[in-house]
Design an enzyme around this catalytic site. Structure first.
Site, short mmCIF file in Angstrom:
data_model
loop_
_atom_site.label_atom_id
_atom_site.label_comp_id
_atom_site.label_asym_id
_atom_site.label_seq_id
_atom_site.Cartn_x
_atom_site.Cartn_y
_atom_site.Cartn_z
N TYR A 119 0.81 -1.32 -0.02
CA TYR A 119 -0.02 -0.05 0.03
C TYR A 119 0.67 1.26 0.07
CZ TYR A 119 0.94 0.96 5.03
OH TYR A 119 1.47 1.34 6.12
N ARG A 145 7.75 4.12 -5.05
CA ARG A 145 8.29 3.09 -3.87
C ARG A 145 7.11 2.00 -4.07
NH1 ARG A 145 7.58 5.14 2.15
NH2 ARG A 145 5.35 5.43 1.57
N ARG A 205 -7.82 -20.25 -1.76
CA ARG A 205 -6.89 -20.01 -0.83
C ARG A 205 -5.74 -21.33 -0.74
NH1 ARG A 205 -5.30 -21.42 4.48
NH2 ARG A 205 -4.62 -19.64 5.54
N HIS A 220 -1.24 -21.12 -0.17
CA HIS A 220 -0.52 -20.10 0.50
C HIS A 220 0.61 -19.58 -0.86
CE1 HIS A 220 -1.52 -21.33 4.10
NE2 HIS A 220 -0.56 -20.35 4.95
N LYS A 248 6.58 -1.96 1.99
CA LYS A 248 5.40 -1.48 2.52
C LYS A 248 4.24 -2.14 2.29
CE LYS A 248 3.28 3.30 3.14
NZ LYS A 248 3.52 3.16 4.54
N GLU A 279 11.79 2.55 14.48
CA GLU A 279 10.98 3.49 13.99
C GLU A 279 9.71 3.42 14.50
OE1 GLU A 279 9.59 2.90 9.63
OE2 GLU A 279 9.70 0.74 10.03
N LEU A 319 11.13 1.27 7.18
CA LEU A 319 10.63 1.86 5.76
C LEU A 319 11.63 3.30 5.42
CD1 LEU A 319 8.22 1.25 3.94
CD2 LEU A 319 7.13 3.10 4.90
N1 PDD Z 1 2.75 4.95 7.30
N2 PDD Z 1 7.40 3.85 8.90
C1 PDD Z 1 6.27 3.20 9.13
C2 PDD Z 1 6.37 1.91 9.57
C3 PDD Z 1 4.85 3.67 8.10
O1 PDD Z 1 3.84 2.95 8.27
C4 PDD Z 1 5.06 4.80 7.59
C5 PDD Z 1 3.95 5.64 6.91
C6 PDD Z 1 6.42 5.60 7.86
C7 PDD Z 1 6.57 7.04 7.02
O2 PDD Z 1 6.64 6.94 5.59
P1 PDD Z 1 6.23 8.18 4.79
O3 PDD Z 1 6.80 9.43 5.15
O4 PDD Z 1 6.27 7.64 3.28
O5 PDD Z 1 4.57 8.25 4.92
C8 PDD Z 1 7.39 5.09 8.20
C9 PDD Z 1 1.50 5.30 6.71
C10 PDD Z 1 1.17 6.91 6.74
C11 PDD Z 1 0.53 4.79 7.14
O6 PDD Z 1 0.40 3.42 7.37
O7 PDD Z 1 -0.65 5.00 7.30
#
Ligand code: PDD
Length: 285
Positions: free
Chosen positions: A33, A52, A100, A102, A149, A182, A207
């Site tokens: 996403y 990304r 379904r 895996h 992501k 993070e 991320l």
């Molecule tokens: N999340 N780290 C994680 C684990 C994240 O889920 C996100 C963003 C970031 C920051 O990434 P960016 O600057 O590209 O938004 C770092 C989004 C906003 C979410 O899951 O809603």
């Protein structure tokens, strides 16, 4: 006005916006996403978010549902149809619908694409930034590829919930060496007592946030020194300032970590200035 979502080729009212029960996103979290900020009705840093997305899809060998250019058109259309001035647009691609099992479906199925958008309350976000937020720390128990992501966010969900139950807003993950990786949905930063801006290198343990990448430019323009290195929780407790970055909140000062005040317990000048400067360096399209 009813909200509109894009689902596999159609713009539908939320009431009718549905995916199949055997979508692999629903069954396995087998998807990726992006979340992109919308400001003044325009997408912020969309080019970087879509780049990304491409990388995430490639890492998981999920076919792109359409070209990057076409995806940009869909994103803009969803923002326009929902009349979003200030908010976010959400995009999700899964490996598609299949019985379904895996292993990847064979033969390959069409990936699923869903796009939604929603308005955010600007006054509430500004108030949050003006007050700063509290975070708690917890062991990073996520898988080894959080640089992708993916929609598999269970540890992040549990971390965020634990934070809220402890009266904080977010959680910072800490690795086995005691270093902060993070936040549950944002990148983590500190400002050292010497005034250096520190954030963890974008290895596989975090991320590579788009906000993070763009903010480097703002930090440099302010003449501040950046250190891209791991920092421990102990160092964060003693920092002059701390903050988080994400597309949903840009720069949000952290004033308390595990109940300890950071600096004087108020948003610091660096985080405040960076929040103000960010959009001078962002791309609006
Ligand atoms: N999340 N780290 C994680 C684990 C994240 O889920 C996100 C963003 C970031 C920051 O990434 P960016 O600057 O590209 O938004 C770092 C989004 C906003 C979410 O899951 O809603």
């Amino acid at each position: 006005m009813s909200r509109i979502a894009y689902v596999n080729g159609r713009y539908l009212s939320f009431r009718d916006a549905k995916v199949h029960v055997e979508d692999r996103g629903y069954q396995f979290g087998d998807g990726v996403y992006e979340v992109c900020e919308v400001r003044g009705g325009r997408l912020i840093n969309a080019r970087r978010h879509l780049a990304r997305l491409d990388r995430s899809l490639g890492e998981l060998r999920i076919r792109a549902p359409m070209s990057t250019k076409a995806l940009g058109v869909v994103l803009r259309e969803v923002v326009a149809r929902n009349r979003i001035g200030y908010g976010v647009v959400y995009l999700q691609v899964t490996r598609g619908v299949a019985r379904r099992d895996h292993a990847f479906p064979a033969p390959e199925v069409k990936p699923s694409l869903v796009v939604t958008a929603r308005a955010l309350n600007r006054a509430r976000n500004e108030a949050l930034a003006a007050n700063g937020i509290a975070v708690i720390s917890m062991p990073d128990n996520r898988w080894g590829r959080v640089d992708i992501k993916t929609i598999g966010l269970l540890p992040n969900v549990l971390a965020r919930q634990a934070a809220i139950e402890q009266g904080a807003r977010d959680a910072w993950f800490v690795d086995r060496d005691g270093a902060v990786t993070e936040g549950a949905s944002a990148n983590a930063w500190i400002v050292t007592p010497a005034g250096k801006v520190v954030t963890r290198p974008a290895d596989r343990a975090i991320l590579r946030g788009i906000t993070r990448t763009v903010l480097f430019e703002a930090v440099k323009a302010q003449g501040l020194a950046i250190e891209e290195r791991a920092f421990t929780l102990e160092e964060a407790y003693g920092a002059r300032e701390a903050f988080v970055t994400a597309a949903t909140q840009i720069v949000l000062p952290v004033v308390r970590i595990d109940g300890r005040l950071i600096g004087n317990g108020k948003p610091g000048p660096v985080a405040t200035a960076l929040r103000r400067a960010f959009h001078d360096f962002a791309e609006a399209g």
